[in-house]
Design an enzyme around this catalytic site. Structure first.
Site, short mmCIF file in Angstrom:
data_model
loop_
_atom_site.label_atom_id
_atom_site.label_comp_id
_atom_site.label_asym_id
_atom_site.label_seq_id
_atom_site.Cartn_x
_atom_site.Cartn_y
_atom_site.Cartn_z
CG ASP A 1 10.98 -42.40 77.60
OD1 ASP A 1 11.87 -41.37 78.01
OD2 ASP A 1 11.33 -43.10 76.66
CB THR B 1 -4.89 -31.40 73.64
OG1 THR B 1 -3.54 -31.46 73.09
CG2 THR B 1 -5.76 -31.45 72.34
CB THR B 2 -0.88 -29.83 76.74
OG1 THR B 2 -0.55 -30.81 75.73
CG2 THR B 2 -0.50 -30.55 78.12
CG ASP C 1 -1.99 -30.27 65.94
OD1 ASP C 1 -2.83 -31.09 65.41
OD2 ASP C 1 -1.42 -30.74 66.94
P1 ADP Z 1 -1.09 -27.49 73.97
O1 ADP Z 1 -1.22 -29.00 73.68
O2 ADP Z 1 -1.81 -26.84 74.99
O3 ADP Z 1 -0.79 -26.73 72.58
P2 ADP Z 1 2.00 -27.22 74.02
O4 ADP Z 1 2.85 -28.18 74.72
O5 ADP Z 1 1.78 -27.19 72.33
O6 ADP Z 1 0.46 -27.74 74.78
O7 ADP Z 1 2.00 -26.12 74.60
C1 ADP Z 1 1.55 -24.90 74.28
C2 ADP Z 1 1.97 -23.84 75.23
O8 ADP Z 1 3.22 -23.26 75.05
C3 ADP Z 1 1.10 -22.46 74.78
O9 ADP Z 1 0.68 -21.76 76.04
C4 ADP Z 1 2.10 -21.58 73.96
O10 ADP Z 1 2.08 -20.02 74.14
C5 ADP Z 1 3.51 -21.96 74.63
N1 ADP Z 1 4.68 -21.66 74.12
C6 ADP Z 1 4.97 -22.13 72.91
N2 ADP Z 1 6.29 -21.75 72.69
C7 ADP Z 1 6.78 -21.00 73.70
C8 ADP Z 1 7.97 -20.22 74.10
N3 ADP Z 1 8.88 -20.29 73.19
N4 ADP Z 1 7.92 -19.97 75.37
C9 ADP Z 1 6.96 -19.90 76.03
N5 ADP Z 1 5.84 -20.48 75.79
C10 ADP Z 1 5.90 -21.02 74.47
#
Ligand code: ADP
Ligand code: MG
Length: 553
Positions: free
Chosen positions: A65, A98-99, A393
């Site tokens: 969304d 990126t986020t 990615d």
């Molecule tokens: P980005 O675009 O920054 O990669 P994501 O939505 O992929 O954004 O989120 C990445 C973040 O999520 C990272 O900081 C990663 O360590 C964290 N992350 C991924 N899996 C987990 C989890 N199981 N618990 C906590 N943090 C997590």
């Protein structure tokens, strides 16, 4: 007083022009940039809501969304655009994070705003931010965990963490295995002792009509083309391939050439000539010893016919990326001038047909040709596209994890640790810059804070616990959003790469500084806040629909 009127530039403004200076310019820009950052924060982490993606054209695609968010963003706003660029750079350089990068940039600006309010000069903030970013990069290097390039388990965890929140996540067990196998298949030891993951030897292909579970890793290339003629062989071992990017057609006649045909025999002569020329083209291909011709352009009907008669398989209008990939795995040179083609140009390997899938599999026979194709399958175009984005990615980060031999714990652990170390570093920084370094440290904590927030945990409690764990020496302590615990996230299999983290710090810092450097906005248009209220806006309410952000400029 100098002749140059105190060095002031002269600015001529039109009647409608608006100008904002200093504080109000900065506030205005920070608000615009922060709004973009805020809009994507809710997507961070495994429990994030929607997902912002930046595609190769520089467009952002938000899945689910979240498209609504994007619709309301007017990316024409120059400051908002700087934040969008952070995401683009991050995507290009690291393929992940990126986020986080955008969230950090937004937080840096928020903290900068507080400092501006305390009358800290922008120059001091910019300097402090730069110092902090550099120091933070070193700290990331310092906390990196070394891994073996054949540590499959950790590498799979890297892939899985990168697929977090994306469509590919559903099939992460199977996909992460394929991704790691694929990356390792194209890993080579360079002469200088370094490890290179050569993604030129790896191709992702997508195929609709099956489930993601049917995705597979294939040796060599997959070309989804039919033979140009039904009487051509389709399965050849130890074959020689001619790979060309020139049309196998008549050379274009000179622009001003005209053929005047006055009687039927002349027409016949002309046609015979053409045929002879095409026949000659085929003879060249036969003489050089090609069994298969792969052509990026078109192939004349007559040529198709002759090639079939010679028992040569030909494929036409093959994608440039496939042509280049075949060059790599077959060890071929791409022939652009068929008059001068020699045996040297040929590549070697085997080809086989999958009639049901309407595909050819091509494998190189060369030892160095270690090319592989990751064939992703999904029920629909939309599903495979989303799968491909996630896999791409993950491949990027797994590739850097293999080549650098380094990973980081995830779940905000590095952000908390680097922030802690930056605060120590700040003690040694003099002047107002010290405040900026501290503000930078605080900004990094946006990552664990938002991870907690998005997962429905109390973000303040989480931060307090995380800080305590880190001052206790638990460098890998992060938030595992699945268990809700503060734990060693590396052990828990939440694994990232230092490369992506460093890049996020650098690009966020640079973007924030760019925004802060602007102290003067001169606009030919209206700088007021409500687009809809503009006098003479005969589009009425439509004016505001173009973008909520647009109203900020
Ligand atoms: P980005 O675009 O920054 O990669 P994501 O939505 O992929 O954004 O989120 C990445 C973040 O999520 C990272 O900081 C990663 O360590 C964290 N992350 C991924 N899996 C987990 C989890 N199981 N618990 C906590 N943090 C997590
Ligand atoms: Mg990610």
């Amino acid at each position: 007083m100098s002749q140059r009127m105190q060095g002031q530039p002269m600015i001529i403004l039109g009647d409608d022009a608006q100008r904002m200076k200093d504080k109000s310019a900065q506030e205005h820009n920070i608000a615009a940039a922060r709004a973009v950052a805020e809009s994507v924060r809710s997507t961070l982490g495994p429990k994030g809501m929607d997902k912002m993606l930046v595609n190769s054209l520089g467009d952002i695609v938000v899945t689910n969304d979240g498209v609504t968010i994007l619709d309301e963003m007017d990316i024409d706003n120059p400051t908002a655009e700087m934040i969008v660029e952070v995401a683009q750079t991050q995507e290009d350089e690291a393929g992940d994070g990126t986020t986080s990068a955008v969230a950090i940039a937004g937080e840096l600006l928020k903290n900068a705003e507080d400092l501006l309010e305390q009358d800290v000069h922008p120059t001091a903030i910019i300097k402090g931010f730069s110092q902090a970013a550099e120091q933070a990069r070193d700290e990331v290097d310092d906390i990196a965990i070394e891994i073996d390039r054949d540590d499959d388990e950790t590498l799979r965890q890297v892939a899985q963490t990168a697929m977090t929140g994306k469509g590919a996540e559903q099939h992460k067990d199977q996909l992460s295995e394929l991704i790691v196998d694929a990356a390792q298949a194209v890993t080579v030891d360079a002469d200088d002792g370094s490890t290179i993951v050569d993604l030129a030897f790896l191709k992702i292909e997508t195929q609709t009509g099956d489930t993601a579970e049917a995705s597979e890793l294939l040796n060599g290339a997959v070309i989804s083309k039919d033979p140009v003629h039904e009487n051509m062989p389709t399965d050849l071992e130890d074959a020689s391939f001619l790979v060309t990017d020139t049309p196998l057609e008549l050379k274009e006649t000179e622009a001003d050439a005209q053929v005047n045909v006055t009687d039927p025999s002349q027409l016949q002569t002309f046609l015979d000539q053409e045929e002879a020329e095409l026949r000659e083209l085929v003879d060249t291909i036969v003489d050089v010893g090609a069994d298969v011709v792969v052509c990026q352009k078109g192939i004349d009907d007559m040529v198709q016919h002759y090639l079939a008669k010679e028992g040569i398989l030909a494929l036409r209008r093959v994608k440039r990326s496939d042509i280049e990939f075949l060059r790599e795995i077959l060890g071929a040179d791409i022939a652009s001038d068929l008059d001068n083609v020699t045996e040297e140009f040929l590549g070697h390997g085997s080809i086989s047909r999958d009639e049901d899938e309407e595909l050819f599999y091509v494998e190189g026979s060369n030892e160095d040709a270690h090319g592989v194709t990751l064939l992703l399958r999904g029920s629909t175009e939309h599903v495979v596209d989303e799968l491909e984005r996630g896999v791409q990615d993950a491949l990027d980060v797994v590739g850097t994890a293999i080549s650098t031999g380094e990973v980081l714990p995830g779940g905000g652990a590095p952000e908390i640790e680097v922030a802690r170390r930056l605060r120590e570093y700040a003690d040694g920084v003099s002047g107002r810059e010290q405040l900026a370094v501290e503000a930078f440290a605080d900004a990094l904590e946006v990552v664990p804070r938002v991870l907690a927030e998005n997962a429905g945990y109390d973000s303040i409690d989480t931060l307090v616990d995380l800080r305590a764990a880190h001052s206790d020496g638990q460098t890998n302590a992060g938030l595992n959003v699945h268990s809700g615990n503060i734990e060693d996230t590396f052990e828990a299999g939440i694994v990232e790469t230092p490369h992506a983290k460093r890049q996020a710090l650098v690009s966020a810092g640079e973007a924030a500084n760019l925004v802060l450097k602007i102290d003067d906005i001169i606009s030919a248009g209206d700088l007021s806040t409500e687009g809809e209220d503009e006098p003479g806006d005969d589009m009425g309410g439509m004016g505001g629909m173009g973008g909520g952000m647009g109203g900020m400029m």
